[in-house]
Structures are given as C-alpha cells and as structure tokens.
Design a protein around this motif. Structure first.
Motif, PDB file in Angstrom:
ATOM      1  N   PRO A 164      11.631  19.099  -0.026  1.00 45.18           N
ATOM      2  CA  PRO A 164      11.329  17.778  -0.583  1.00 45.18           C
ATOM      3  C   PRO A 164      10.718  17.843  -1.984  1.00 45.18           C
ATOM      4  CG  PRO A 164      10.691  17.864   1.714  1.00 45.18           C
ATOM      5  CD  PRO A 164      11.074  19.263   1.324  1.00 45.18           C
ATOM      6  N   GLU A 165      10.153  19.007  -2.338  1.00 44.31           N
ATOM      7  CA  GLU A 165       9.571  19.164  -3.667  1.00 44.31           C
ATOM      8  C   GLU A 165      10.504  19.894  -4.621  1.00 44.31           C
ATOM      9  OE1 GLU A 165       7.812  20.221  -0.843  1.00 44.31           O
ATOM     10  OE2 GLU A 165       6.976  18.181  -0.749  1.00 44.31           O
ATOM     11  N   GLY A 166      11.662  20.291  -4.128  1.00 42.37           N
ATOM     12  CA  GLY A 166      12.604  21.050  -4.938  1.00 42.37           C
ATOM     13  C   GLY A 166      13.274  20.207  -5.996  1.00 42.37           C
ATOM     14  N   PRO A 167      14.089  20.841  -6.838  1.00 42.01           N
ATOM     15  CA  PRO A 167      14.683  20.135  -7.981  1.00 42.01           C
ATOM     16  C   PRO A 167      15.606  18.989  -7.605  1.00 42.01           C
ATOM     17  CG  PRO A 167      15.648  22.322  -7.705  1.00 42.01           C
ATOM     18  CD  PRO A 167      14.456  22.261  -6.817  1.00 42.01           C
ATOM     19  N   ILE A 168      16.348  19.122  -6.498  1.00 41.00           N
ATOM     20  CA  ILE A 168      17.253  18.038  -6.123  1.00 41.00           C
ATOM     21  C   ILE A 168      16.466  16.797  -5.747  1.00 41.00           C
ATOM     22  CG2 ILE A 168      18.951  17.290  -4.410  1.00 41.00           C
ATOM     23  CD1 ILE A 168      19.959  20.163  -4.313  1.00 41.00           C
ATOM     24  N   ARG A 185      14.186  11.548  -6.867  1.00 40.02           N
ATOM     25  CA  ARG A 185      12.973  10.714  -6.874  1.00 40.02           C
ATOM     26  C   ARG A 185      12.788  10.079  -8.250  1.00 40.02           C
ATOM     27  NH1 ARG A 185       9.907  14.451  -5.192  1.00 40.02           N
ATOM     28  NH2 ARG A 185      10.027  14.007  -2.954  1.00 40.02           N
ATOM     29  N   GLU A 186      13.009  10.886  -9.280  1.00 42.01           N
ATOM     30  CA  GLU A 186      12.877  10.393 -10.644  1.00 42.01           C
ATOM     31  C   GLU A 186      13.917   9.319 -10.953  1.00 42.01           C
ATOM     32  OE1 GLU A 186      13.243  12.266 -15.130  1.00 42.01           O
ATOM     33  OE2 GLU A 186      12.465  13.529 -13.516  1.00 42.01           O
ATOM     34  N   ALA A 187      15.076   9.458 -10.347  1.00 44.60           N
ATOM     35  CA  ALA A 187      16.130   8.466 -10.553  1.00 44.60           C
ATOM     36  C   ALA A 187      15.917   7.210  -9.710  1.00 44.60           C
ATOM     37  CB  ALA A 187      17.483   9.080 -10.226  1.00 44.60           C
ATOM     38  N   GLY A 188      14.904   7.233  -8.880  1.00 42.35           N
ATOM     39  CA  GLY A 188      14.608   6.067  -8.058  1.00 42.35           C
ATOM     40  C   GLY A 188      15.516   5.901  -6.867  1.00 42.35           C
ATOM     41  N   ASP A 233       0.817  -1.223   0.000  1.00 39.34           N
ATOM     42  CA  ASP A 233       0.000   0.000   0.000  1.00 39.34           C
ATOM     43  C   ASP A 233       0.849   1.271   0.000  1.00 39.34           C
ATOM     44  OD1 ASP A 233       1.040  -0.338   2.496  1.00 39.34           O
ATOM     45  OD2 ASP A 233      -0.800   0.202   3.581  1.00 39.34           O
ATOM     46  N   LYS A 234       2.108   1.149  -0.434  1.00 44.08           N
ATOM     47  CA  LYS A 234       3.005   2.319  -0.429  1.00 44.08           C
ATOM     48  C   LYS A 234       3.687   2.416  -1.788  1.00 44.08           C
ATOM     49  CE  LYS A 234       3.868   1.829   4.536  1.00 44.08           C
ATOM     50  NZ  LYS A 234       3.057   0.599   4.671  1.00 44.08           N
ATOM     51  N   PRO A 235       3.060   3.105  -2.741  1.00 50.78           N
ATOM     52  CA  PRO A 235       3.616   3.181  -4.105  1.00 50.78           C
ATOM     53  C   PRO A 235       5.043   3.732  -4.159  1.00 50.78           C
ATOM     54  CG  PRO A 235       1.375   4.004  -4.043  1.00 50.78           C
ATOM     55  CD  PRO A 235       1.778   3.788  -2.620  1.00 50.78           C
ATOM     56  N   HIS A 236       5.373   4.634  -3.216  1.00 54.61           N
ATOM     57  CA  HIS A 236       6.703   5.236  -3.273  1.00 54.61           C
ATOM     58  C   HIS A 236       7.810   4.240  -2.948  1.00 54.61           C
ATOM     59  CE1 HIS A 236       5.778   5.415   1.022  1.00 54.61           C
ATOM     60  NE2 HIS A 236       7.068   5.637   1.263  1.00 54.61           N
ATOM     61  N   LEU A 237       7.416   3.057  -2.428  1.00 55.25           N
ATOM     62  CA  LEU A 237       8.414   2.046  -2.094  1.00 55.25           C
ATOM     63  C   LEU A 237       8.435   0.894  -3.100  1.00 55.25           C
ATOM     64  CD1 LEU A 237       7.901   1.782   1.788  1.00 55.25           C
ATOM     65  CD2 LEU A 237       9.636   3.091   0.546  1.00 55.25           C
ATOM     66  N   GLU A 238       7.611   0.983  -4.134  1.00 55.00           N
ATOM     67  CA  GLU A 238       7.480  -0.136  -5.073  1.00 55.00           C
ATOM     68  C   GLU A 238       8.825  -0.544  -5.684  1.00 55.00           C
ATOM     69  OE1 GLU A 238       5.902  -3.236  -6.824  1.00 55.00           O
ATOM     70  OE2 GLU A 238       4.722  -1.898  -5.534  1.00 55.00           O
ATOM     71  N   LYS A 239       9.652   0.448  -5.973  1.00 56.05           N
ATOM     72  CA  LYS A 239      10.961   0.166  -6.571  1.00 56.05           C
ATOM     73  C   LYS A 239      11.801  -0.760  -5.703  1.00 56.05           C
ATOM     74  CE  LYS A 239      15.398   2.437  -7.465  1.00 56.05           C
ATOM     75  NZ  LYS A 239      15.825   1.575  -8.552  1.00 56.05           N
ATOM     76  N   HIS A 291      24.418   9.060 -11.563  1.00 61.29           N
ATOM     77  CA  HIS A 291      25.543   8.603 -12.384  1.00 61.29           C
ATOM     78  C   HIS A 291      25.225   8.633 -13.868  1.00 61.29           C
ATOM     79  CE1 HIS A 291      23.633   4.662 -13.186  1.00 61.29           C
ATOM     80  NE2 HIS A 291      23.141   4.806 -11.972  1.00 61.29           N
ATOM     81  N   HIS A 292      23.937   8.544 -14.212  1.00 56.28           N
ATOM     82  CA  HIS A 292      23.556   8.531 -15.624  1.00 56.28           C
ATOM     83  C   HIS A 292      23.868   9.841 -16.332  1.00 56.28           C
ATOM     84  CE1 HIS A 292      20.119  10.134 -13.349  1.00 56.28           C
ATOM     85  NE2 HIS A 292      19.892  10.874 -14.433  1.00 56.28           N
ATOM     86  N   LEU A 293      24.161  10.917 -15.535  1.00 58.29           N
ATOM     87  CA  LEU A 293      24.516  12.194 -16.143  1.00 58.29           C
ATOM     88  C   LEU A 293      25.936  12.187 -16.696  1.00 58.29           C
ATOM     89  CD1 LEU A 293      22.997  14.692 -13.530  1.00 58.29           C
ATOM     90  CD2 LEU A 293      22.048  14.049 -15.756  1.00 58.29           C
TER      91      LEU A 293
END
Length: 966
Positions: free
Chosen positions: A420-424, A429-432, A275-281, A331-333
C-alpha cells in the motif's frame, strides 16, 4: 529339564528344537553381505532366466529426480514397487523391473547456478555446452548415490542399466515424441498467460506450483471514471474495482462486469467523510459497483454501513452496461494510458467478494486474456522475465524515481513495490483514484515448489499442445481431452478415488504448456519460418534432428548445424531455431515410449500393467504420461494406477527440516535394518497419508521379532527332518485344521496381491504366525514335539505340516522381508547357497487342499480362549505356575461335538478337563503328580519326578540306543 528330586536329568532324552539361526537379527550388519551375494550371483538375471517365456507383468518406474539423498517418501514408494514386482514374480510371472531417473530440469540447473554464484561466476558467461555438461555430471552423481541407497533397501532391478532421461538415446526419443505432436497438428505457439517464476525466470507447469496461505497480501480499491455510457446518469461516476495485485494496474486495458449482476451508483454521506481526510475527494461524487457489495466496500474504506450511510441513485442490470467506457486512473500520462478502457461482459464476474467489477489485464490473467482477445485487445508484454517492468514502460519504467532518487522498477512481486505504500499505490493515491489500500488480506497464493518464491501470471509466447483439437490421426478420438477421459474410465485405479481426481484435473485443464526458458533439458527442436511465423513440419528434417541428438545428446541442437538439419533445399537464414526447452513433465511423460517400447530393455512391453506413485502425480506423471500417450497412440500407457499418500511424522504433521521432524531412511537402516523399513511401509495403509516415528518403528520391530521367532521355531523343530511321512499315514485332525487355515490364508493373500493391498497382505501373514501358529498350533504341539517318540506318527505328522508351513511362509514373507527370508532359507538349505540359489527364485507355494470343519474348530478356539482367561488369575496369584497344574471344568454345552475330555486337556494344555453344568469355566489346582520328563501332571504318575507311561517308553528306548551305541 531335571525332575524335582534331581534323581535323573532327563534333558538329553527330550527332543528340543535345534537351530543356529539367532533370535537377535543384527540386520544392519548382515544385510549388506546378503546384498553383495545377490550381486555376485546375478540374482536379477537369474530371475529373468527362470521366468523366461512366462506371462509378463510390467510395472513402469516413475522416475525420481536425480537430486539429493533418498528420503522416506522414496523409500516407501520403492518398497511398494519392489513388493509388487516380487509378488507377481512369486506368482510365476515374468516381472522385470527397470528403474529410472528424471535428470533434466530446473532444480539441477538451479544447483549449478548456486555453485556459480558462490564462485562469483555468471551462467551467461559460460558456453551452454559446458554448462550442460556440469548439469549432466551433477545429475549422474546423484543417480549413483540414489542407486546404491535403493539397492541397500533391497530393491531388485536392472541396476546395471537403468533408464535416464539424459541418456542421448532417451533425449532423441523425447524429441521424436515432440515431433509426433508437431506432425499431427497438435502443437502450436501462442501468447497466453502462464504461471511464471520471476526468481527462476521460466514458465511453470501446474504440477510445479504449490499454494501457501498468506495473511498479509495487499488489497486495494481503485476508481475508474466513467466517460461514456448508454446510461447517461453513469457518465462522471467512478466504477470501483478491487484487486489483490496492485502491480497489474499499470497494464490494465478494460473492466469486466457480470451481465446478471445488479449495479448501482451511490454517494458516501457527508457525515461519514467529515472525519476521514482520505475520502475528502469523494464528497458529492458518485461511485458505481455491485449493489450487493456496497456494505463490504464501505467497511474496507473505514465507513459504517446502514440504510442511511449512503445515498443510492441509478440502479441497473449488468446487461445494460454494454458500450460503457472508462479511463485509466493514470490517463494524464498519455500514450497507452490515454486510450479508453471498455467495460466488457464477463460470465466469470461474481459477487462473492470485491465490487462486482473486475479490472482486466490480458498480460496477467487467463479470464482477462480470453475476454480481451475476444474483443480485439492484445497483451502488451510490459513485465519482463525477471518480474520487472520494461525499461521503456511509461509508468514505472527504469527512469521513474522515488523521493530518494532510487529506481522504482523492481520485481512486481517484491513486497515493498506491491505494498500500500509502494510506488503504484502512491501514484494512484496522488492521482486521487485510490479509495482503500491495506495489507491484511488472507488468501492462498501460488508459489514455485522449487524456489518457494511467489509466481505470477505472465503472458509470453510459449509452446502448447492443444487438447481440444480433433485428433485426425487416431480413429474414434475426437480430441485429446476426450480420448484421455475415455482412457481414465478404462483404467483401474487403486484406490478408486484416484479416478475422480485425475478425471477432474483432465476435464478442467487448459492446453498443455510444454515450453521452458532454461538451458538444461531437451530442446524444442523445431524450426519456425521467420517471415510467416509458421512451424516447419517436415518428417525428413525431424528425422535428421532426432538422429543427431541420439548420437550427440542435446548439444547437437546448435545453430552451427541448422543447415545440416534443414537440408539443401532450405536457407537457414529463413528459419528461427526454437531456443526453449521442454517441460520435464513431457520428458517423464514420454518414458513409456523410450523404455517400454524399445529394444534397449527387451524384457519390457507396452502398455504397462501398473504405474505406482504418490497421489501428487495425478497432476504430474500420471497425467503427463496419459496425455502424451493418448496424443501419439490413442491410449493410456498403463492398465492400472496405484497411488499412495504422504508420510507424516508420528503426530501426523508434515515433515519439514525446519521443524526437525524428518525421518531419514538411511539412518533407520543403520539402526534397525532395511527389512524394518520394508515391514513398516507394508504395514501402514499407504493409500492414505500415514505416519512414522521412533515409537512406530519400535512397534514394527516387535512385529518383526515375532515373525523371526516363528521362523526360528520352524527351523529348530524341523532340524533333521527328511519328509518321510508315508502317503497312507493318518494326519491328526488338528493338523488337518491348520492346513485348511493355511489354504484360506493362501486364498486371501492371492486376493491381496491382485488388489495390491499389501497392508492386508502383511497383516494376514503376521496374524497367522502369531495367532494361528505361535499362540495355538505350536503351543499345543510343543509337548508332542519335545516328548513323543521320534518316530511317533503324530510327531511325524506334526513335523510334516511344519515343513509345509515353512515352505509356504518363507515364500509369502520373501517379498516383505527380503533379507531375513534369504537368511532363513540359507539357514535351512545352505547347499542352495553354494549352488547360487536364492529364496527369491522360488514360486508361489502349492497348498494341500483338505477338508476341515472350520466352524467346529472356531468354536473350540473360542472356548480355549475362555479357559485361558479363567486360568490366568490363579497363575498371577501363584496358586498354579501354569495351565499344566489346572483341573478345568467347562460348560458341557459349549464343547463342540467330537472332542473327548483327553482331547480338551491336550488342546487347552491343562492337567484335566471335564464337563459340567452352568455357564462358567471353573479352575482348581490339580492333586496329580508331575512327570519328571514332560512335566505333565497326570493320575498315572504316583509321585513327583516319576515318569508317565509315554515318557517311560521313550526313556527306555533312548537308554537302549545309548547302550547299543556304546
């Protein structure tokens, strides 16, 4: 004083005190005139002449900042300093006082920039010399304002020639002190993380940083994938770090672990993730952290913790992790982020909070810098002076846009950027890699004490004084830190706890950061070779620089004069002129050199006997002066250090303009007078935090009135006194006792002066006036003063002792009530006023040493107090109007030996006193009649209004004298 039947008015025959000295002080109106007279007669210079050749006592003034009106803290500080100087002068020492001001630095520069912003001017468009001139004018304006305010407070000093750190002579001397450090190898330039204010764009010293509690700081958990490890089971797991500074993740270069910490890998159970989508990864993936901290981590990411909520796998000690490699979440950068991040052993890693793994950014942390440097990892200087990332930084650079097309490159301490909503956090978050992010962390965070803005640790090239390098030029001093520690032990601290505070600060401090990146200040006037980077150390070059600045102010440090400074043997193109300025703490820390040790003020000498400032100066002036002097002279610049606490409002709260609870000393002087502020400052326990407010000041006013009334009585009682008591005259026992009490007071006051204990000094003085004199001695002897014959030996003895008391008390009081004591002195000796004299030119009184049975008198006073308490109910009930109408029976065994009943009646101011059995004092109304002149009720008076024998003789003599005069 008419008798009851009005048969005759005996008032002309009574010797009532006469004085023009008013009970109403009117201090706000009188004090400026007294101050003007002191200036007119040159009181400070007269005092120097009077004490010439005497033992010196030097209080070195810690410079207040030339920025704004005097506040109540200034007032307390300068009253204490003035009282120290005045009491030492009273003891006969030559105690000069040269006030000074700190004039350079950011606050003044900031004010000028504010004025520029209002005019839409840019500081960078103004020639530096012109900008500095405006700073100089601004500082001078406030020096002049504060000088007048301090003079109004009654501070006596060398006001015509104070020391200013912006005087060219001072600026040259400060540069000379800097050169001493350079020439002895103690100065170096290095890149280290320092406290940095992005708002003010400069490095800050520890003393310029204050801490504020925050409750909404970000905290994030970030995963770094382990790609290599001697423990094969760890490869593919993710090492988790916790940080409250997301903005430092873009410059991460390593992770640190604790060698003695136990770590484990674990997997979050499937039912916790469902029940925690943010932890699915993280389903089925291993996380790695300190075993002890797994429960608190799970709570941060929203999971419950019990023995079945996680699956534990590999458990290992930190000492097994050497050689483990992780990769940066971004690292992908490529480029900087593609480089592997080593895991390094760090003794500073604890399991108090977080995950037991710390991310390392050598640009932004002292531990980070030291650990990375030891492992060959250098800082990258990604964050600029304004707190933003460099334009060319791959992640979060100038070209990085958010969804709305706006640049993400904002100050790293900007709340939206670091949130927590800032660019960093969004990119992590996007990088998982972001396991948790919230803005609810409570902790204490450093702020600039000037701008109140948050500060950051930022690695930049700065100038430092090494405090752990051997001092080859000073005998027996292994390092600057060691010598400073030795001098702390040799210094006297008042209160003693100041020693521990300064010791702990010096013991644990880093190298002294002395450079600032601003314009208004003394330059770090040095040359660095462009190719080698070596500091030029040439005494001849340094001497030319010092002479130029002494002649032409800091404006002399200009590129156009590089060839002049370097001399014919060097090419200016080969050298860089350092553009940084000195920390203002180095300025003020050098004042002992250009104030106490020069011919500018020949009345001074070094080292100072005393430095006196607020307790915050353990990390400021006390410490910078100690380090500067120990580094150049091998000793402390002071013998004693006195610290006072801070002034709170009447409720004990810190004063704040926003709370509206500040107390303005200028308004207090307008309402009450400077002497009231002085009496308040010397009545509180200033070694601790203390209070001020309207009710407190009213209480101080009551105390002042009692002291003033004591002097008014003395002036009146001594009217016409010529000191004609013969040497062979017998002094009554009461007067002998009072003189012995005065001698004891004198001893205690001397001790208080030696201890700088002015709270005790003032209390002793007030208590003596109130309890020993007004409520006891004066009260008992008023009948003698008013009604005895003018030439009666007892009356003459009383007035002789009053004269001794006057001369002692006026001197004791002079350092406290500087204006009132002058007013009292002039009231008795107006001719001294005409001869340009002053009470403040007098020395400590010489008190007659007499023998008295103090214990016997102490017992008598205790019995007297009991009698007074027994009389009071009858007086309240109006059975009697005063003790003169009371017949008193006292327990015989409570009466000290040697006192007759007549003595007791006089001492207790009663109609009669007899001795009886039992333990209680008995009081009844007397049946005797009242003398029409002295109002005593005596058996010899046959009817109310008749005269007693004594008064009859005095009236007869009075009438004869009147008849002869007619």
């Amino acid at each position: 004083m008419p008798n009851d039947d009005n048969s005759r008015d005996y008032r002309p025959t009574v010797f009532l005190p006469k004085t023009a000295f008013p009970m109403k002080a009117g201090l706000p109106q009188k004090e400026p005139g007294i101050q003007a007279r002191w200036e007119e007669i040159g009181l400070y210079e007269k005092l120097r002449e009077a004490r010439a050749g005497r033992e010196k006592f030097i209080l070195h003034d810690g410079p207040p900042y030339a920025n704004g009106d005097m506040h109540i803290g200034h007032a307390l500080n300068h009253v204490l300093k003035d009282t120290v100087v005045r009491t030492q002068s009273l003891l006969g020492k030559d105690a000069p006082y040269v006030p000074g001001w700190d004039c350079h630095g950011l606050p003044i520069e900031w004010k000028i920039e504010e004025l520029y912003r209002k005019k839409k001017k840019n500081k960078n468009d103004v020639p530096p010399k012109e900008f500095r001139a405006e700073c100089r004018d601004y500082a001078q304006k406030w020096v002049d304002v504060q000088r007048d305010q301090l003079k109004r407070l009654g501070i006596n000093g060398r006001w015509d020639k104070p020391y200013l750190t912006m005087r060219p002579e001072a600026e040259g001397a400060i540069v000379a002190e800097l050169h001493k450090f350079a020439e002895t190898g103690q100065l170096y330039r290095g890149a280290k993380p320092v406290m940095w204010s992005p708002v003010e764009e400069t490095a800050l010293a520890d003393a310029e940083v204050e801490y504020a509690d925050l409750t909404d700081s970000p905290q994030i958990d970030v995963a770094f994938e382990i790609v290599e490890s001697p423990i094969e089971e760890l490869v593919g797991a993710h090492a988790v770090i916790w940080t409250t500074t997301p903005w430092t993740i873009p410059v991460n270069q390593a992770l640190a672990y604790g060698p003695d910490v136990e770590y484990s890998t674990f997997e979050i159970k499937t039912d916790e993730i469902d029940d925690k989508p943010h932890l699915e990864k993280w389903r089925g993936k291993l996380l790695f952290m300190a075993d002890k901290l797994i429960p608190s981590f799970l709570l941060r990411i929203g999971c419950e913790y019990d023995n079945s909520s996680v699956k534990h796998y590999t458990v290992c000690g930190g000492d097994q992790l050497a050689g483990t490699i992780v990769r940066h979440p971004m690292h992908h950068l490529g480029g900087f982020y593609a480089k592997p991040r080593p895991m390094l052993a760090g003794d500073f890693v604890t399991t108090d909070s977080g995950t037991g793994i710390v991310h390392m950014s050598p640009d932004h942390g002292e531990d980070d810098f030291d650990l990375c440097k030891a492992n060959g990892i250098d800082p990258v200087f990604a964050v600029m002076g304004d707190g933003r990332y460099r334009d060319d930084w791959l992640w979060l650079g100038a070209d990085d846009k958010d969804a709305d097309g706006k640049e993400r490159r904002r100050s790293v301490i900007n709340k939206p950027f670091n949130s927590p909503e800032g660019p960093i956090c969004s990119d992590l978050r996007e990088a998982g890699a972001l396991l948790s992010a919230s803005a609810d962390y409570a902790h204490s965070y450093p702020h600039s004490w000037r701008s109140k803005a948050k500060v950051v640790y930022r690695c930049t090239p700065q100038w430092f004084i090494a405090i752990d390098e051997r001092l080859e030029h000073i005998d027996g001093a292994p390092t600057l830190r060691a010598r400073a520690m030795e001098e702390i032990e040799a210094t006297r601290f008042i209160p003693e706890k100041g020693r521990n505070r300064l010791r702990s600060m010096v013991e644990g401090r880093p190298d002294w950061l002395i450079s600032r990146q601003r314009a208004w200040g003394v330059p770090i006037a040095l040359f660095v070779h462009r190719e080698s980077g070596e500091l030029l150390v040439d005494p001849e070059v340094n001497a030319r620089i010092q002479a130029a600045i002494t002649a032409d102010t800091v404006d002399a440090w200009d590129k156009s004069r590089a060839a002049e400074f370097l001399g014919a043997d060097r090419n200016p193109d080969d050298y860089e002129m350092v553009s940084d300025i000195l920390d203002v703490w180095f300025d003020s820390g050098s004042t002992h050199a250009f104030v106490l040790e020069t011919d500018e003020w020949p009345e001074l000498q070094s080292p100072a006997d005393l430095y006196l400032e607020g307790s915050d100066q353990h990390r400021g002036w006390f410490q910078s002066s100690l380090l500067e002097s120990c580094g150049t002279r091998g000793r402390a610049p002071y013998k004693d250090v006195l610290t006072h606490g801070f002034t709170m409002d009447s409720k004990g709260m810190k004063m704040s303009k926003s709370l509206g609870n500040t107390v303005n000393p200028l308004k207090v002087m307008e309402q009450y007078g400077a002497d009231i502020i002085r009496l308040w400052a010397l009545s509180v326990d200033f070694t601790e935090d203390h209070r001020i407010g309207d009710e407190i000041l009213k209480g101080v006013g009551d105390t002042y009135r009692k002291l003033r009334n004591t002097f008014r009585y003395l002036l009146g009682a001594l009217d016409g006194f010529v000191g004609d008591l013969g040497d062979d005259a017998e002094i009554p026992e009461l007067e002998v006792y009072i003189l012995s009490e005065l001698a004891e007071l004198d001893r205690k006051l001397r001790q208080a002066v030696d201890d700088y204990d002015f709270n005790t000094y003032t209390r002793l003085l007030v208590d003596f006036c109130n309890e020993d004199l007004s409520a006891f001695f004066f009260d008992i002897r008023k009948d003698c003063l008013y009604c005895d014959d003018e030439n009666d030996p007892k009356r003459r003895a009383y007035r002789t002792v009053l004269d001794i008391l006057f001369h002692a008390l006026i001197r004791y009081t002079a350092p406290v009530l500087v204006y009132t004591s002058e007013e009292v002195w002039r009231a008795r000796y107006p001719e001294d006023n005409e001869q340009q004299g002053s009470v403040h030119l007098l020395e400590w009184p010489s008190i007659p040493q007499v023998g008295s049975d103090t214990a016997r008198w102490t017992a008598l006073r205790e019995l007297r107090e009991t009698v007074m308490e027994a009389i009071e109910p009858l007086r309240r009930e109006k059975t009697i109007r005063s003790g003169l109408e009371a017949d008193v029976i006292v327990p015989a065994d409570k009466v000290p030996a040697g006192f007759t009943d007549a003595d007791l009646a006089e001492l207790f101011i009663a109609a009669s006193v007899t001795r009886g059995q039992g333990d209680d004092v008995k009081v009844t109304r007397t049946s005797d009649h009242k003398c029409g002149r002295c109002w005593r009720l005596l058996p010899e008076v046959t009817a109310d209004g008749d005269l007693c024998g004594r008064c009859a003789e005095v009236v007869t003599a009075y009438d004869a004298a009147e008849e002869a005069a007619a």
